[in-house]
Design a protein around this motif. Structure first.
Motif, PDB file in Angstrom:
ATOM      1  N   ARG A  78       0.832  -1.191   0.000  1.00  0.00           N
ATOM      2  CA  ARG A  78       0.000   0.000   0.000  1.00  0.00           C
ATOM      3  C   ARG A  78       0.877   1.255   0.000  1.00  0.00           C
ATOM      4  O   ARG A  78       1.968   1.247   0.567  1.00  0.00           O
TER       5      ARG A  78
ATOM      6  N   ARG B 283       7.400   3.262 -14.453  1.00  0.00           N
ATOM      7  CA  ARG B 283       7.262   2.093 -15.307  1.00  0.00           C
ATOM      8  C   ARG B 283       8.613   1.518 -15.728  1.00  0.00           C
ATOM      9  O   ARG B 283       8.799   0.324 -15.766  1.00  0.00           O
TER      10      ARG B 283
ATOM     11  N   ALA C 231       5.938  -0.078 -11.285  1.00  0.00           N
ATOM     12  CA  ALA C 231       4.594  -0.588 -11.550  1.00  0.00           C
ATOM     13  C   ALA C 231       4.129  -0.147 -12.924  1.00  0.00           C
ATOM     14  O   ALA C 231       4.357   0.989 -13.337  1.00  0.00           O
TER      15      ALA C 231
ATOM     16  N   VAL D 243      -1.656  -0.249 -15.026  1.00  0.00           N
ATOM     17  CA  VAL D 243      -2.814  -0.814 -14.326  1.00  0.00           C
ATOM     18  C   VAL D 243      -2.520  -0.979 -12.838  1.00  0.00           C
ATOM     19  O   VAL D 243      -3.325  -0.600 -11.984  1.00  0.00           O
ATOM     20  N   ARG D 244      -1.352  -1.521 -12.517  1.00  0.00           N
ATOM     21  CA  ARG D 244      -1.007  -1.702 -11.104  1.00  0.00           C
ATOM     22  C   ARG D 244      -0.857  -0.356 -10.393  1.00  0.00           C
ATOM     23  O   ARG D 244      -1.288  -0.205  -9.248  1.00  0.00           O
ATOM     24  N   ALA D 245      -0.247   0.607 -11.059  1.00  0.00           N
ATOM     25  CA  ALA D 245      -0.092   1.930 -10.449  1.00  0.00           C
ATOM     26  C   ALA D 245      -1.455   2.545 -10.135  1.00  0.00           C
ATOM     27  O   ALA D 245      -1.663   3.104  -9.048  1.00  0.00           O
TER      28      ALA D 245
ATOM     29  N   TRP E 157      -4.243   0.952  -9.587  1.00  0.00           N
ATOM     30  CA  TRP E 157      -4.832   0.171  -8.493  1.00  0.00           C
ATOM     31  C   TRP E 157      -4.241   0.591  -7.146  1.00  0.00           C
ATOM     32  O   TRP E 157      -4.971   0.770  -6.163  1.00  0.00           O
ATOM     33  N   LEU E 158      -2.935   0.750  -7.092  1.00  0.00           N
ATOM     34  CA  LEU E 158      -2.293   1.172  -5.847  1.00  0.00           C
ATOM     35  C   LEU E 158      -2.766   2.557  -5.420  1.00  0.00           C
ATOM     36  O   LEU E 158      -3.005   2.807  -4.233  1.00  0.00           O
TER      37      LEU E 158
END
Length: 358
Positions: free
Chosen positions: A2, A33, A52, A55-57, A59-60
């Motif tokens: 997180r 990235r 990240a 998409v992951r960035a 989401w975080l």
């Protein structure tokens, strides 16, 4: 994992200059990235840095407590997908009862990428990028322009921002570097610093160098960087004792070379898809008191001309570039630092973008 900070910076690529700056700025999580060619791992220590994809960035960020997010500029087409996803994630968070995040950006683009020529296959991509750029532009709350050329470019490319957007121009000029000043005048030395590629004007500088040494035999050229033309740099240095090549040295060594140089040369040349925005080597050269030789491609061209540096037109030819280098070598070194601001322009822009946040 997180994100626990209330500030975050989302970069497509991460380079050493960003990490150096992060060490003197308030704490923020850096999401990126990919690493740039000049990335030095040692500079990560003490920072919160997360690699990240888009998409992951997003989401975080959607699961975080971030209240201010810095994104790459809206006209940086290679990053608009990631920026748009991150903004969407944070907007969704606010709709679900989370805090609203302020989106900020620092802009240097001085050439409209939305009108650059593309083939048939690229038209659909450009249409999508154009839509995404406008989406990111509309959802950016605070944008600081590093040059007036960037402000003009954005005004023509994306028109007016949304009513809630605040903007300002803070020139991307450095404060004088804290490096100790070398006492003696030393050799008439020129430094080329950066990517060893054609668009940075590296071939043009090599072609002009024999004309420089023909009239100033004591002149020396130090080539610092790495890139596709490394072999050409080495071969030229083997044949010319006035040239030395240093591939990807540590930052402390780069500072040392800039301290003893009279001139920083970066004769950038435009391509169909690229134009020099600022030129980080120009900024670093100015911070060390170097006389600058560059082309009118950089967004700092007007300021450099007004303050006595040598600016030539791209494609002006070998004689014009050689004359500019010789002229810069004959001027006193170090006097230009008096023209620089007391606070680094990028740090001042950061303080303005993140004003009122912790």
């Amino acid at each position: 994992m997180r994100i626990v900070t209330t500030r975050a910076r989302l970069y497509r690529t991460l380079r050493s200059a960003y990490l150096e700056r992060a060490h003197v700025l308030p704490e923020a999580t850096i999401l990126y990235r990919a690493k740039r060619y000049d990335f030095h791992e040692s500079l990560v220590e003490g920072l919160t840095v997360v690699q990240a994809g888009p998409v992951r960035a997003a989401w975080l960020l959607a699961r975080s407590k971030v209240t201010t997010l810095e994104i790459n500029e809206p006209l940086m087409l290679s990053s608009v997908w990631g920026s748009a996803l991150a903004i969407s994630g944070l907007r969704a968070r606010s709709l679900l009862g989370g805090p609203r995040a302020t989106i900020v950006s620092y802009a240097m683009e001085n050439s409209n990428p939305l009108v650059r020529p593309v083939g048939e296959e690229g038209r659909l991509r450009r249409f999508a990028n154009s839509r995404l750029s406008r989406f990111v532009w509309r959802h950016t709350d605070r944008i600081a322009f590093g040059t007036d050329a960037a402000r003009i470019t954005y005004g023509s490319a994306l028109r007016r921002p949304s009513a809630g957007t605040t903007s300002t121009v803070i020139p991307a000029l450095p404060a004088p570097c804290a490096c100790p000043v070398d006492s003696g005048p030393g050799e008439p030395r020129v430094v080329f610093l950066g990517a060893l590629v054609a668009r940075k004007g590296f071939p043009e500088l090599l072609a002009a160098w024999p004309s420089v040494t023909a009239l100033i035999p004591a002149a020396r050229l130090t080539i610092i960087g790495k890139g596709a033309l490394e072999d050409r740099a080495r071969q030229t240095a083997e044949q010319d004792p006035t040239i030395e090549v240093i591939i990807d040295p540590p930052r402390s060594e780069i500072h040392a070379h800039l301290r003893r140089a009279r001139v920083l040369a970066l004769p950038s040349q435009p391509t169909a898809t690229w134009r020099e925005q600022i030129g980080l080597p120009i900024v670093e050269g100015l911070a060390h008191g170097c006389n600058i030789v560059t082309t009118s491609e950089t967004g700092l061209a007007d300021w450099l001309t007004e303050h006595g540096h040598d600016v030539v037109a791209p494609g002006a030819g070998v004689p014009a570039l050689a004359n500019a280098v010789m002229h810069a070598l004959q001027k006193r070194v170090g006097t230009g630092v008096a023209d620089l601001p007391a606070v680094d322009g990028r740090l001042a822009a950061d303080a303005w973008m993140f004003v009122g946040t912790r």
